[in-house]
Design a protein around this motif. Structure first.
Motif, PDB file in Angstrom:
ATOM      1  N   SER A  61      -8.355   9.437   0.134  1.00  0.00           N
ATOM      2  CA  SER A  61      -6.966   9.338  -0.307  1.00  0.00           C
ATOM      3  C   SER A  61      -6.903   8.578  -1.623  1.00  0.00           C
ATOM      4  O   SER A  61      -7.888   7.971  -2.060  1.00  0.00           O
ATOM      5  CB  SER A  61      -6.102   8.633   0.742  1.00  0.00           C
ATOM      6  N   PHE A  62      -5.733   8.626  -2.239  1.00  0.00           N
ATOM      7  CA  PHE A  62      -5.456   7.819  -3.423  1.00  0.00           C
ATOM      8  C   PHE A  62      -4.469   6.741  -3.000  1.00  0.00           C
ATOM      9  O   PHE A  62      -3.425   7.046  -2.421  1.00  0.00           O
ATOM     10  CB  PHE A  62      -4.873   8.676  -4.556  1.00  0.00           C
ATOM     11  N   VAL A  63      -4.810   5.500  -3.261  1.00  0.00           N
ATOM     12  CA  VAL A  63      -4.002   4.368  -2.833  1.00  0.00           C
ATOM     13  C   VAL A  63      -3.501   3.616  -4.059  1.00  0.00           C
ATOM     14  O   VAL A  63      -4.297   3.233  -4.925  1.00  0.00           O
ATOM     15  CB  VAL A  63      -4.814   3.409  -1.926  1.00  0.00           C
ATOM     16  N   THR A  64      -2.185   3.437  -4.135  1.00  0.00           N
ATOM     17  CA  THR A  64      -1.585   2.637  -5.197  1.00  0.00           C
ATOM     18  C   THR A  64      -1.064   1.355  -4.571  1.00  0.00           C
ATOM     19  O   THR A  64      -0.402   1.384  -3.531  1.00  0.00           O
ATOM     20  CB  THR A  64      -0.431   3.393  -5.886  1.00  0.00           C
ATOM     21  N   PHE A  65      -1.405   0.241  -5.201  1.00  0.00           N
ATOM     22  CA  PHE A  65      -1.021  -1.065  -4.698  1.00  0.00           C
ATOM     23  C   PHE A  65       0.201  -1.572  -5.448  1.00  0.00           C
ATOM     24  O   PHE A  65       0.539  -1.092  -6.528  1.00  0.00           O
ATOM     25  CB  PHE A  65      -2.193  -2.047  -4.825  1.00  0.00           C
ATOM     26  N   LYS A  66       0.852  -2.555  -4.884  1.00  0.00           N
ATOM     27  CA  LYS A  66       2.078  -3.126  -5.439  1.00  0.00           C
ATOM     28  C   LYS A  66       1.888  -3.595  -6.888  1.00  0.00           C
ATOM     29  O   LYS A  66       2.802  -3.536  -7.695  1.00  0.00           O
ATOM     30  CB  LYS A  66       2.522  -4.298  -4.554  1.00  0.00           C
ATOM     31  N   ASP A  67       0.657  -4.038  -7.223  1.00  0.00           N
ATOM     32  CA  ASP A  67       0.392  -4.520  -8.581  1.00  0.00           C
ATOM     33  C   ASP A  67       0.201  -3.379  -9.586  1.00  0.00           C
ATOM     34  O   ASP A  67      -0.062  -3.613 -10.762  1.00  0.00           O
ATOM     35  CB  ASP A  67      -0.811  -5.466  -8.602  1.00  0.00           C
ATOM     36  N   GLY A  68       0.299  -2.114  -9.122  1.00  0.00           N
ATOM     37  CA  GLY A  68       0.197  -0.967 -10.014  1.00  0.00           C
ATOM     38  C   GLY A  68      -1.188  -0.355 -10.091  1.00  0.00           C
ATOM     39  O   GLY A  68      -1.357   0.717 -10.670  1.00  0.00           O
ATOM     40  N   ASN A  69      -2.189  -1.008  -9.536  1.00  0.00           N
ATOM     41  CA  ASN A  69      -3.545  -0.457  -9.534  1.00  0.00           C
ATOM     42  C   ASN A  69      -3.646   0.687  -8.532  1.00  0.00           C
ATOM     43  O   ASN A  69      -3.063   0.638  -7.454  1.00  0.00           O
ATOM     44  CB  ASN A  69      -4.569  -1.537  -9.193  1.00  0.00           C
ATOM     45  N   THR A  70      -4.409   1.723  -8.919  1.00  0.00           N
ATOM     46  CA  THR A  70      -4.640   2.869  -8.054  1.00  0.00           C
ATOM     47  C   THR A  70      -6.134   3.037  -7.860  1.00  0.00           C
ATOM     48  O   THR A  70      -6.913   2.884  -8.802  1.00  0.00           O
ATOM     49  CB  THR A  70      -4.046   4.158  -8.661  1.00  0.00           C
ATOM     50  N   ILE A  89       0.832  -1.205   0.000  1.00  0.00           N
ATOM     51  CA  ILE A  89       0.000   0.000   0.000  1.00  0.00           C
ATOM     52  C   ILE A  89       0.868   1.258   0.000  1.00  0.00           C
ATOM     53  O   ILE A  89       1.745   1.425   0.837  1.00  0.00           O
ATOM     54  CB  ILE A  89      -0.890   0.038   1.258  1.00  0.00           C
ATOM     55  N   ASN A  90       0.595   2.154  -0.957  1.00  0.00           N
ATOM     56  CA  ASN A  90       1.218   3.480  -0.964  1.00  0.00           C
ATOM     57  C   ASN A  90       0.086   4.494  -1.055  1.00  0.00           C
ATOM     58  O   ASN A  90      -0.662   4.510  -2.031  1.00  0.00           O
ATOM     59  CB  ASN A  90       2.187   3.629  -2.132  1.00  0.00           C
ATOM     60  N   GLU A  91      -0.028   5.327  -0.032  1.00  0.00           N
ATOM     61  CA  GLU A  91      -1.140   6.271   0.034  1.00  0.00           C
ATOM     62  C   GLU A  91      -0.652   7.683  -0.250  1.00  0.00           C
ATOM     63  O   GLU A  91       0.415   8.084   0.222  1.00  0.00           O
ATOM     64  CB  GLU A  91      -1.734   6.197   1.441  1.00  0.00           C
ATOM     65  N   GLU A  92      -1.455   8.448  -1.012  1.00  0.00           N
ATOM     66  CA  GLU A  92      -1.108   9.829  -1.357  1.00  0.00           C
ATOM     67  C   GLU A  92      -2.336  10.723  -1.255  1.00  0.00           C
ATOM     68  O   GLU A  92      -3.464  10.245  -1.304  1.00  0.00           O
ATOM     69  CB  GLU A  92      -0.584   9.905  -2.788  1.00  0.00           C
TER      70      GLU A  92
END
Length: 106
Positions: A71-80, A52-55
């Motif tokens: 928030s906008f969350v980008t996952f390890k698989d590249g999906n946001t 999880i990467n949150e921005e």
């Protein structure tokens, strides 16, 4: 510092002890997009991973009983996903969290 500000801090810092303190023992996380319900330990394990990467986090509303956050969350698989989260508080801790998510174009 508000409950959601504490949440953002422990999440960003991957502070496992802080999450254990902040989440109520009966904590449940309901993801309406998938129908999954996660426990406190499930969520803490997931938060400690690199999935999880949150921005662009924004606290939209908070009082002693409820908090609303986007928030906008980008996952390890590249999906946001754009994620709207509603938090319920109990005794100064996060008792539950429910999310609705919208997939964002890559």
């Amino acid at each position: 510092m508000s409950i959601l500000e504490k949440y953002e801090k422990v999440f960003l810092e991957k502070d496992e002890a802080g999450m254990n303190e902040l989440f109520h023992d009966d904590y449940k996380f309901t993801m309406h997009a998938s129908g999954n319900v996660l426990s406190k330990s499930d969520v803490i394990s997931w938060a400690m991973s690199d999935d999880i990467n949150e921005e662009k986090q924004r606290i939209l509303y908070e009082n002693d009983e409820i908090g609303v956050r986007h928030s906008f969350v980008t996952f390890k698989d590249g999906n946001t996903q754009a994620v709207m989260a509603v938090f319920m508080f109990k005794g100064g801790k996060i008792a539950s969290m429910e999310t609705g998510a919208t997939n964002m174009p890559k």
